[in-house]
Design a protein around this motif. Structure first.
Motif, PDB file in Angstrom:
ATOM      1  N   HIS A  33      34.888  17.208 -44.943  1.00 51.39           N
ATOM      2  CA  HIS A  33      33.780  18.167 -44.893  1.00 51.39           C
ATOM      3  C   HIS A  33      34.310  19.582 -45.084  1.00 51.39           C
ATOM      4  O   HIS A  33      35.398  19.906 -44.607  1.00 51.39           O
ATOM      5  CB  HIS A  33      33.045  18.054 -43.559  1.00 51.39           C
ATOM      6  CG  HIS A  33      32.488  16.692 -43.336  1.00 51.39           C
ATOM      7  ND1 HIS A  33      31.263  16.313 -43.798  1.00 51.39           N
ATOM      8  CD2 HIS A  33      33.010  15.606 -42.727  1.00 51.39           C
ATOM      9  CE1 HIS A  33      31.039  15.051 -43.471  1.00 51.39           C
ATOM     10  NE2 HIS A  33      32.094  14.602 -42.818  1.00 51.39           N
ATOM     11  N   GLN A  34      33.500  20.406 -45.756  1.00 51.68           N
ATOM     12  CA  GLN A  34      33.882  21.794 -45.999  1.00 51.68           C
ATOM     13  C   GLN A  34      32.809  22.731 -45.479  1.00 51.68           C
ATOM     14  O   GLN A  34      31.623  22.427 -45.559  1.00 51.68           O
ATOM     15  CB  GLN A  34      34.079  22.046 -47.494  1.00 51.68           C
ATOM     16  CG  GLN A  34      35.226  21.293 -48.080  1.00 51.68           C
ATOM     17  CD  GLN A  34      35.481  21.682 -49.532  1.00 51.68           C
ATOM     18  OE1 GLN A  34      34.732  22.437 -50.125  1.00 51.68           O
ATOM     19  NE2 GLN A  34      36.543  21.159 -50.086  1.00 51.68           N
ATOM     20  N   VAL A  35      33.276  23.865 -44.958  1.00 48.63           N
ATOM     21  CA  VAL A  35      32.385  24.926 -44.503  1.00 48.63           C
ATOM     22  C   VAL A  35      32.840  26.213 -45.171  1.00 48.63           C
ATOM     23  O   VAL A  35      34.010  26.579 -45.096  1.00 48.63           O
ATOM     24  CB  VAL A  35      32.436  25.085 -42.961  1.00 48.63           C
ATOM     25  CG1 VAL A  35      31.584  26.260 -42.515  1.00 48.63           C
ATOM     26  CG2 VAL A  35      31.989  23.806 -42.277  1.00 48.63           C
ATOM     27  N   CYS A  50      38.168  23.230 -44.197  1.00 52.99           N
ATOM     28  CA  CYS A  50      37.884  21.811 -44.368  1.00 52.99           C
ATOM     29  C   CYS A  50      38.313  21.045 -43.130  1.00 52.99           C
ATOM     30  O   CYS A  50      39.188  21.479 -42.379  1.00 52.99           O
ATOM     31  CB  CYS A  50      38.552  21.261 -45.620  1.00 52.99           C
ATOM     32  SG  CYS A  50      40.332  21.383 -45.631  1.00 52.99           S
ATOM     33  N   TRP A  55      31.123  18.780 -39.873  1.00 50.54           N
ATOM     34  CA  TRP A  55      30.251  17.805 -40.515  1.00 50.54           C
ATOM     35  C   TRP A  55      28.801  17.996 -40.127  1.00 50.54           C
ATOM     36  O   TRP A  55      27.910  17.640 -40.883  1.00 50.54           O
ATOM     37  CB  TRP A  55      30.714  16.376 -40.242  1.00 50.54           C
ATOM     38  CG  TRP A  55      30.990  16.046 -38.821  1.00 50.54           C
ATOM     39  CD1 TRP A  55      30.130  15.532 -37.900  1.00 50.54           C
ATOM     40  CD2 TRP A  55      32.239  16.213 -38.140  1.00 50.54           C
ATOM     41  NE1 TRP A  55      30.757  15.368 -36.693  1.00 50.54           N
ATOM     42  CE2 TRP A  55      32.063  15.775 -36.810  1.00 50.54           C
ATOM     43  CE3 TRP A  55      33.499  16.672 -38.522  1.00 50.54           C
ATOM     44  CZ2 TRP A  55      33.075  15.793 -35.863  1.00 50.54           C
ATOM     45  CZ3 TRP A  55      34.506  16.689 -37.582  1.00 50.54           C
ATOM     46  CH2 TRP A  55      34.293  16.254 -36.273  1.00 50.54           C
ATOM     47  N   ALA A  63      22.694  24.963 -49.376  1.00 52.48           N
ATOM     48  CA  ALA A  63      23.982  25.018 -48.669  1.00 52.48           C
ATOM     49  C   ALA A  63      23.993  26.188 -47.689  1.00 52.48           C
ATOM     50  O   ALA A  63      23.370  27.221 -47.921  1.00 52.48           O
ATOM     51  CB  ALA A  63      25.124  25.162 -49.656  1.00 52.48           C
ATOM     52  N   SER A 108      27.835  20.963 -42.577  1.00 48.04           N
ATOM     53  CA  SER A 108      27.756  20.577 -43.986  1.00 48.04           C
ATOM     54  C   SER A 108      26.661  19.552 -44.256  1.00 48.04           C
ATOM     55  O   SER A 108      26.158  19.463 -45.364  1.00 48.04           O
ATOM     56  CB  SER A 108      29.109  20.061 -44.481  1.00 48.04           C
ATOM     57  OG  SER A 108      29.473  18.870 -43.809  1.00 48.04           O
ATOM     58  N   SER A 109      26.261  18.790 -43.238  1.00 46.02           N
ATOM     59  CA  SER A 109      25.204  17.793 -43.434  1.00 46.02           C
ATOM     60  C   SER A 109      23.805  18.384 -43.257  1.00 46.02           C
ATOM     61  O   SER A 109      22.816  17.701 -43.512  1.00 46.02           O
ATOM     62  CB  SER A 109      25.385  16.626 -42.464  1.00 46.02           C
ATOM     63  OG  SER A 109      25.091  17.035 -41.151  1.00 46.02           O
TER      64      SER A 109
END
Length: 126
Positions: free
Chosen positions: A52-54, A44, A12, A85, A15-16
């Motif tokens: 959240h995904q990376v 995820c 997170w 991203a 992704s943030s």
């Protein structure tokens, strides 16, 4: 010359946008999908009620045995993939299925606390 050591970052945080491009990071997540043609995997992770995904570029670690739904630990550098991203260009990608994620998260929090405390003491000792 060796690359910088990877600092453990939660999915997170990546992704943030809390971390910047070019940093060496370690993170984890469940393998959601993998495309060998694109050399790309998506990990995820759940944090609270948010998912959240990376995205992970797997070109340096292929071929690897992709197991959908398994936990993976990745070490690599953050790169921009357009639109703001970030993705991790993996140097190491290990299946760690069976790891206690809650315990891993707690250990990372404890390590950060210790390092902050240690760094604070080093500055006051000078």
């Amino acid at each position: 010359m060796l690359p910088a050591p990877g600092v453990f970052r939660f999915p997170w945080e990546i992704s943030s946008g809390e971390v910047r491009e070019g940093m060496s990071v370690r993170t984890y997540g469940r393998l959601k999908n993998y495309s060998a043609e694109l050399s790309e995997a998506v990990l995820c992770s759940q944090h609270g009620s948010a998912r959240h995904q990376v995205t992970v570029h797997t070109g340096f670690v292929e071929p690897f045995q992709a197991i959908a739904g398994a936990q993976y630990l990745v070490l690599g550098e953050l790169e921009s993939r357009g639109g703001g991203a970030l993705m991790v260009r993996a140097r190491v990608l290990n299946c760690v299925d069976g790891v206690n994620v809650a315990l891993l998260q707690r250990a990372v929090v404890e390590q950060r606390s210790y390092l902050r405390e240690r760094d604070g003491e080093a500055h006051t000792a000078c």
